[in-house]
Design an enzyme around this catalytic site. Structure first.
Site: not given
Ligand code: PEP
Length: 255
Positions: A9, A11, A96, A98, A168, A174, A214
């Site tokens: 992803n 973003k 997601h 976000e 998640e 992040g 992460s």
């Molecule tokens: C994500 O964007 O779904 C995500 C898990 O980001 P990150 O790996 O940066 O935590």
């Protein structure tokens, strides 16, 4: 046996030139992996068409990061499921955290998007997960149970066979703070149990449940070798060909 899916992803990162550079590097680095795991890249909308042409003749697949719950019409700035499938997108990330946090997406909206995505032949990657406050309050299982019920509302067994769930935990996205392999595996087991109860054990056994939050080259192997973890949704570490390739390498070694 479930096949692992590693999805990147990106973003709101990478313009069209940077997209080309990253995909060309990935194609070079991944050429020895011979299709051992599924890999999909989810760049921003303006890069999708170019990305599609760059990944042809490779095992890489294409996904989008979001789409509208509407078919077409006066929804300025939105992109529909049919638009995505018409350019060769196969996956779409939905719900997601976000999007939930910054754009007020609810489980109801996510559910409507899942239905539209399936109608257009896209594979939805449906994100769920608890916040830090919810985990600390000891209500993770309750939150996950409600989210699963709501995002899968009115979906049939054959619909659920076509979707992917990404667990998640919001506090891990992040932040550099990942769920431990055991914490993640426990929630994945709960998700599979819930799907088994609502649908059937056959559907639950086939369901691909990714972990996201992460994931990096250092923790990927421990996470992906858990029995209930069927892949990763990777944010930050998917932006460099080196770290994304090392996560894919870990996935190949983990299964
Ligand atoms: C994500 O964007 O779904 C995500 C898990 O980001 P990150 O790996 O940066 O935590």
């Amino acid at each position: 046996m479930r096949r692992l899916l590693i999805a990147g992803n990106w973003k709101m990162n990478k313009d069209i030139h940077e997209t080309a550079t990253l995909i060309n590097e990935l194609k070079e680095r991944l050429k020895d992996f011979k299709n051992q795991v599924d890999i999909t890249l989810c760049p921003p909308f303006p890069s999708l068409v170019v990305a599609k042409s760059l990944i042809k003749d490779s095992a890489l697949k294409l996904g989008a990061q979001n789409m509208s719950q509407h078919d077409d019409g006066a929804y300025t700035g939105e992109v529909s499921a049919t638009m995505l499938s018409s350019i060769g997108c196969e996956y779409v990330i939905l719900g997601h955290s976000e999007r939930r946090q910054h754009f007020k997406e609810t489980d109801e909206i996510v559910n409507a998007k899942v239905k539209k995505a399936l109608k257009s032949g896209l594979t939805p990657i449906v994100c769920i997960g608890e916040t830090l406050e919810e985990r600390e309050a000891g209500i993770t299982d309750r939150i996950i149970t409600t989210q699963i019920k709501d995002v899968l509302h009115e979906l049939s067994s054959s619909d659920v066979e076509k979707i992917i769930i990404a667990y998640e935990p919001v506090w891990a996205i992040g932040t550099g703070r990942n769920a431990t392999p055991d914490q993640a595996n426990q929630v994945h087991r709960l998700i599979r149990k819930l799907v088994g109860q609502h649908y059937s054990w056959r559907v639950a056994e086939k369901l691909i449940i990714q972990y996201g939050g992460s994931v990096n080259p250092q923790n990927a192997y421990a996470l992906l070798s858990q029995p209930e973890i069927d892949g990763a949704l990777v944010g930050g570490a998917s932006l460099s060909s080196d770290s994304f390739t090392r996560i894919i390498q870990a996935a190949v070694e983990a299964k």
